[in-house]
Design an enzyme around this catalytic site. Structure first.
Site, PDB file in Angstrom:
ATOM      1  N   GLU A  58     -11.212  15.406  -5.691  1.00 21.04           N
ATOM      2  CA  GLU A  58     -10.221  14.994  -4.703  1.00 21.04           C
ATOM      3  C   GLU A  58      -9.211  16.124  -4.503  1.00 21.04           C
ATOM      4  O   GLU A  58      -8.255  16.243  -5.286  1.00 21.04           O
ATOM      5  CB  GLU A  58      -9.475  13.749  -5.185  1.00 21.04           C
ATOM      6  CG  GLU A  58     -10.355  12.548  -5.423  1.00 21.04           C
ATOM      7  CD  GLU A  58      -9.568  11.252  -5.341  1.00 21.04           C
ATOM      8  OE1 GLU A  58      -9.994  10.371  -4.584  1.00 21.04           O
ATOM      9  OE2 GLU A  58      -8.527  11.118  -6.000  1.00 21.04           O
ATOM     10  N   SER A 114      -8.859  11.160   2.192  1.00 19.67           N
ATOM     11  CA  SER A 114      -8.908  10.796   3.615  1.00 19.67           C
ATOM     12  C   SER A 114     -10.310  10.437   4.105  1.00 19.67           C
ATOM     13  O   SER A 114     -10.662  10.694   5.256  1.00 19.67           O
ATOM     14  CB  SER A 114      -8.305  11.912   4.467  1.00 19.67           C
ATOM     15  OG  SER A 114      -6.920  12.071   4.167  1.00 19.67           O
ATOM     16  N   GLY A 167      -4.416  11.130   1.360  1.00 22.72           N
ATOM     17  CA  GLY A 167      -3.405  10.423   2.136  1.00 22.72           C
ATOM     18  C   GLY A 167      -2.836  11.221   3.300  1.00 22.72           C
ATOM     19  O   GLY A 167      -1.826  10.833   3.883  1.00 22.72           O
ATOM     20  N   LYS A 222      -4.666   1.891  -5.566  1.00 24.05           N
ATOM     21  CA  LYS A 222      -3.369   2.455  -5.977  1.00 24.05           C
ATOM     22  C   LYS A 222      -2.362   1.320  -6.208  1.00 24.05           C
ATOM     23  O   LYS A 222      -2.762   0.241  -6.631  1.00 24.05           O
ATOM     24  CB  LYS A 222      -2.893   3.486  -4.947  1.00 24.05           C
ATOM     25  CG  LYS A 222      -3.972   4.557  -4.689  1.00 24.05           C
ATOM     26  CD  LYS A 222      -3.504   5.753  -3.921  1.00 24.05           C
ATOM     27  CE  LYS A 222      -4.671   6.720  -3.735  1.00 24.05           C
ATOM     28  NZ  LYS A 222      -4.288   7.964  -3.076  1.00 24.05           N
ATOM     29  N   ASN A 229      -9.950   2.838  -4.604  1.00 25.47           N
ATOM     30  CA  ASN A 229      -8.750   2.957  -5.430  1.00 25.47           C
ATOM     31  C   ASN A 229      -7.590   2.370  -4.634  1.00 25.47           C
ATOM     32  O   ASN A 229      -7.094   2.998  -3.711  1.00 25.47           O
ATOM     33  CB  ASN A 229      -8.510   4.433  -5.764  1.00 25.47           C
ATOM     34  CG  ASN A 229      -7.200   4.653  -6.501  1.00 25.47           C
ATOM     35  OD1 ASN A 229      -6.552   3.696  -6.936  1.00 25.47           O
ATOM     36  ND2 ASN A 229      -6.809   5.907  -6.649  1.00 25.47           N
ATOM     37  N   HIS A 233      -6.177  10.803 -12.122  1.00 21.88           N
ATOM     38  CA  HIS A 233      -5.928  10.927 -10.688  1.00 21.88           C
ATOM     39  C   HIS A 233      -4.777  11.914 -10.451  1.00 21.88           C
ATOM     40  O   HIS A 233      -3.842  11.992 -11.254  1.00 21.88           O
ATOM     41  CB  HIS A 233      -5.574   9.555 -10.097  1.00 21.88           C
ATOM     42  CG  HIS A 233      -5.576   9.568  -8.606  1.00 21.88           C
ATOM     43  ND1 HIS A 233      -4.504  10.033  -7.870  1.00 21.88           N
ATOM     44  CD2 HIS A 233      -6.528   9.212  -7.709  1.00 21.88           C
ATOM     45  CE1 HIS A 233      -4.807   9.952  -6.581  1.00 21.88           C
ATOM     46  NE2 HIS A 233      -6.022   9.454  -6.456  1.00 21.88           N
ATOM     47  N   GLU A 273      -2.295  11.806  -8.622  1.00 13.55           N
ATOM     48  CA  GLU A 273      -0.958  11.184  -8.615  1.00 13.55           C
ATOM     49  C   GLU A 273      -0.446  10.985 -10.033  1.00 13.55           C
ATOM     50  O   GLU A 273       0.750  11.102 -10.300  1.00 13.55           O
ATOM     51  CB  GLU A 273      -1.015   9.859  -7.829  1.00 13.55           C
ATOM     52  CG  GLU A 273      -1.171  10.118  -6.329  1.00 13.55           C
ATOM     53  CD  GLU A 273      -1.956   9.072  -5.571  1.00 13.55           C
ATOM     54  OE1 GLU A 273      -2.150   7.958  -6.081  1.00 13.55           O
ATOM     55  OE2 GLU A 273      -2.397   9.386  -4.438  1.00 13.55           O
TER      56      GLU A 273
HETATM   57  P1  13P Z   1      -6.925   8.482   0.540  1.00 14.79           P
HETATM   58  O1  13P Z   1      -8.326   7.976   0.786  1.00 14.79           O
HETATM   59  O2  13P Z   1      -5.861   7.514   0.918  1.00 14.79           O
HETATM   60  O3  13P Z   1      -6.729   9.863   1.071  1.00 14.79           O
HETATM   61  O4  13P Z   1      -6.781   8.604  -1.063  1.00 14.79           O
HETATM   62  C1  13P Z   1      -7.794   9.210  -1.774  1.00 14.79           C
HETATM   63  C2  13P Z   1      -7.558   8.930  -3.199  1.00 14.79           C
HETATM   64  O5  13P Z   1      -6.584   9.394  -3.776  1.00 14.79           O
HETATM   65  C3  13P Z   1      -8.508   8.052  -3.895  1.00 14.79           C
HETATM   66  O6  13P Z   1      -8.313   8.089  -5.265  1.00 14.79           O
END
Ligand code: 13P
Length: 252
Positions: A166, A213, A172, A11, A9, A94, A96
């Protein structure tokens, strides 16, 4: 046997040119890998360029969001009908999007149905926040997200869905869940509710990923767990070495 899946992803990262560069860096490292599915999820403006580069490679392409209506006066939105010309997958719900863009279990449900109706494989994200985790609400939150997000879907369609667990506190932050912890949540609070909705056969066949992560060093810890069928990778999916290492770990 569930075929492992590793999805990147990206983002809101990479210009079209940057996307081409990243894919050109990844391809020689990823193409030889057998026995797993790999999916790249760049931002909308790069889908066409990445689609062109991935043609014939066996690597899948996914979008990061969609709207549930097929077309119409929805400025700024993109439909499943538009995506299916380019993509095989789409990330839905997601954390976010839930946190910053008002996504709810109800919109996740509508989007998941629209994706399935158009032959896209939805990668539906669930996971508790830090506050919910600390309040002992992980089971209630994750189970609700699964039950509400997937309700009203036919069992034969449900088998195509991929779920990504997640935990928001792991995204992150560099603080990944433990393999055992993620395995427990996925088995008890994701796969079990899926079984109650669609039956044991669908639940046993469904791919459930861990995200948060994941990097080249810790990936193998997750993939060695029986309930974890791959990873949804954020930051590390933007780095050729890291993403290649995660893919290699999944293929072992
Ligand atoms: P990170 O791998 O940067 O922690 O993000 C995970 C994520 O949100 C994947 O959709």
């Amino acid at each position: 046997m569930r075929v492992p899946l590793v999805a990147g992803n990206w983002k809101m990262n990479k210009t079209v040119e940057g996307a081409r560069e990243l894919v050109n860096g990844l391809l020689p490292r990823l193409q030889a890998v057998q026995g797993i599915e790999i999916v790249l999820c760049p931002p909308f403006p790069s889908l066409l360029a990445v689609h062109t580069l991935l043609k014939g490679t066996g690597i899948g392409l996914g979008a990061q969001n969609l709207h549930w209506e097929p077309s119409g006066a929805y400025t700024g939105e993109v439909s499943a009908e538009m995506l299916k010309e380019l993509c095989g997958y789409v990330i839905i719900g997601h954390s976010e999007r839930r946190a910053y863009f008002g996504e709810t279990d109800e919109t996740v449900n509508k989007k998941t149905k629209a994706a399935l109706a158009n032959g896209l494989i939805p990668i539906v994200c669930v996971g508790e926040t830090l506050a919910e985790n600390e309040a002992g609400q992980t089971e209630a939150v994750v189970t609700r997200q699964v039950m509400e997000g997937l309700k009203g879907i036919e069992a034969d369609q449900a088998g195509k869905i991929v779920i990504a667990y997640e935990p928001v506190w792991a995204i992150g932050t560099g603080k990944a869940a433990t393999g055992i912890g993620a395995n427990q949540v996925i088995g008890d609070y994701v796969r079990r509710p899926v079984a109650s909705l669609f039956g044991d056969k669908v639940a046993e066949g469904m791919r459930i990923l861990y995200g948060g992560s994941v990097n080249g060093t810790n990936a193998a810890l997750f993939f060695s767990q029986p309930e974890i069928d791959g990873a949804l990778v954020g930051g590390a999916s933007l780095k050729v070495d890291d993403f290649s290492a995660i893919v290699q770990a999944a293929a072992k």
